[in-house]
Design a protein around this motif. Structure first.
Motif, short mmCIF file in Angstrom:
data_model
loop_
_atom_site.label_atom_id
_atom_site.label_comp_id
_atom_site.label_asym_id
_atom_site.label_seq_id
_atom_site.Cartn_x
_atom_site.Cartn_y
_atom_site.Cartn_z
N ALA A 1 51.26 43.10 -23.67
CA ALA A 1 50.61 43.59 -22.45
C ALA A 1 51.38 44.73 -21.83
CB ALA A 1 50.46 42.45 -21.45
N LEU A 2 52.71 44.68 -21.87
CA LEU A 2 53.51 45.80 -21.37
C LEU A 2 53.20 47.06 -22.17
CD1 LEU A 2 57.06 44.25 -20.71
CD2 LEU A 2 55.08 44.37 -19.21
N ASP A 3 53.12 46.92 -23.49
CA ASP A 3 52.78 48.08 -24.32
C ASP A 3 51.40 48.62 -23.96
OD1 ASP A 3 55.18 47.75 -25.62
OD2 ASP A 3 54.31 46.77 -27.38
N GLU A 4 50.46 47.72 -23.76
CA GLU A 4 49.09 48.13 -23.48
C GLU A 4 49.04 48.99 -22.21
OE1 GLU A 4 44.61 46.15 -23.12
OE2 GLU A 4 46.38 44.91 -22.71
N PHE A 5 49.81 48.62 -21.19
CA PHE A 5 49.79 49.41 -19.96
C PHE A 5 50.67 50.64 -20.05
CE2 PHE A 5 51.64 50.63 -15.89
CZ PHE A 5 50.48 51.03 -15.24
N PHE A 6 51.93 50.49 -20.43
CA PHE A 6 52.86 51.61 -20.35
C PHE A 6 52.54 52.73 -21.33
CE2 PHE A 6 55.83 48.51 -18.27
CZ PHE A 6 55.90 49.18 -17.06
N LEU B 1 49.56 53.86 -21.77
CA LEU B 1 48.43 54.62 -21.24
C LEU B 1 48.91 56.00 -20.78
CD1 LEU B 1 46.73 51.88 -19.01
CD2 LEU B 1 45.77 52.87 -21.10
N PRO B 2 48.01 56.98 -20.69
CA PRO B 2 48.40 58.29 -20.16
C PRO B 2 48.95 58.17 -18.74
CG PRO B 2 46.25 58.40 -21.21
CD PRO B 2 46.61 56.95 -21.13
N LEU B 3 49.90 59.04 -18.42
CA LEU B 3 50.55 58.99 -17.11
C LEU B 3 49.54 59.12 -15.98
CD1 LEU B 3 53.14 58.88 -15.44
CD2 LEU B 3 53.34 61.37 -15.72
N GLU B 4 48.56 59.98 -16.13
CA GLU B 4 47.59 60.18 -15.05
C GLU B 4 46.76 58.92 -14.80
OE1 GLU B 4 47.51 62.69 -12.94
OE2 GLU B 4 49.31 63.28 -14.06
#
Length: 344
Positions: free
Chosen positions: A59-64, A66-69
């Motif tokens: 889950a951490l990978d899934e969020f972090f 993501l594109p910065l914007e």
């Protein structure tokens, strides 16, 4: 001759399960020794299933990733300790009143969730301290996996405070009245940036020197270099979690409670750089901080010849710390901790 720095390992399975009084006494004594001498502990026997931590890491990978914007859509104001914090928007050393030119320079990014007003129906809690969580819609598994891990980390933290009462010679359940609406926060950290996103100038800081703020911290982390602990020898020492272990450290409120019998250990994260690039590192700190209105004063079993600490509420202490790290307002109430950093 200098003694090598070592983080002790304590198996807490006697408190997770039905341990005998003798087994629990031995566990509590081992933790007391570690808390008095190092302040960081490798904890085994915590009972968190591997399936929960595996799903959490995914889950951490899934969020972090993501594109910065996209991630920035979940940024909250500094006074709201929830949601996304982009790189270089915080400076943890300011929680001690220390930072070069008071600039926000720690390059980690983070996402915070925690105890909310809605978790405690019937209590009139301040929304500023117990804000509702925000959840990223673009990461479909994030909320479920993070909530499952947070529940487990909370259980471990409360198991530890049960043990703390035994280790400190206090009545059973002593800490429960200070933590029945605890201001708990799970902070998930990521230490990798896209090429060109960071100027490699000078002494880089992944996360600046700081002590944790509350009672106890339950830390899950990758086995990647970066975390450093300040030893009693005045030197910084690398620390990585052992296989299957959680890293446990004590916060300022426990140091106040115990009249520094137990250490609130200074630590930092230096950038893990491999072949000129920052190696990705993930961690997640569950901060068990206590009730916002709880008054913290030296425990009767720890008074000794007196205490330098005056009583303070959890809320007063935490707000001063967060004003430093998140809003750039240097904390003027952390002189003892700041002196230890400057001497290192």
């Amino acid at each position: 001759m200098t003694t090598a720095f070592h983080v002790p390992t304590v198996d807490i399975s006697s408190y997770v399960g039905a341990g005998t009084p003798e087994e629990r006494a031995a566990t509590a004594a081992a933790f007391d020794e570690a808390a008095r001498t190092v302040g960081f502990v490798q904890v085994l026997g915590h009972g968190i299933p591997t399936a929960v931590t595996d799903a959490f890491a995914a889950a951490l990978d899934e969020f972090f990733l993501l594109p910065l914007e996209v991630k920035k859509q979940y940024r909250t104001p500094p006074e709201i300790n929830r949601g996304y914090a982009p790189p270089k928007t915080e400076s943890l050393s300011l929680s001690l009143g220390l930072a070069p030119s008071n600039r926000m320079h720690d390059f980690f990014e983070a996402f915070n969730v925690g105890a909310a007003v809605s978790d405690f129906p019937g209590l009139d809690l301040p929304a500023a301290d117990y804000p509702e969580n925000v959840w990223p819609a673009e990461a479909s598994s994030f909320r479920g996996a993070v909530s499952a891990y947070s529940d487990e980390a909370s259980r471990v933290a409360r198991t530890l405070t049960t043990m703390f009462a035994d280790a400190l010679g206090l009545p059973g359940g002593f800490f429960e009245r200070y933590t029945d609406h605890s201001l708990d926060v799970l902070r998930m950290n990521d230490y990798a940036l896209e090429p060109g996103a960071l100027e490699l100038d000078g002494d880089l800081t992944g996360m600046g020197e700081h002590t944790d703020y509350g009672i106890v911290t339950v830390l899950w982390a990758d086995q990647v270099a970066g975390l450093q602990v300040l030893g009693r020898d005045g030197a910084w020492h690398d620390v990585q979690p052992a296989d299957g272990a959680l890293l446990i450290n004590l916060g300022d409120l426990m140091a106040r409670w115990t009249n520094e019998r137990w250490m609130s250990t200074l630590h930092r994260v230096k950038p893990p750089i491999v072949h000129g690039s920052i190696q990705r590192r993930r961690s997640a700190a569950f901060f068990h901080d206590g009730n916002i209105d709880a008054v913290i004063e030296t425990l009767p079993t720890c008074v000794g010849d007196g205490s330098p600490y005056s009583p303070i509420t959890v809320g007063e202490h935490i707000r001063a710390k967060l004003a430093g790290s998140r809003a750039g307002v240097a904390n003027t109430e952390a002189e003892r901790e700041a002196a230890r950093v400057l001497a290192a």
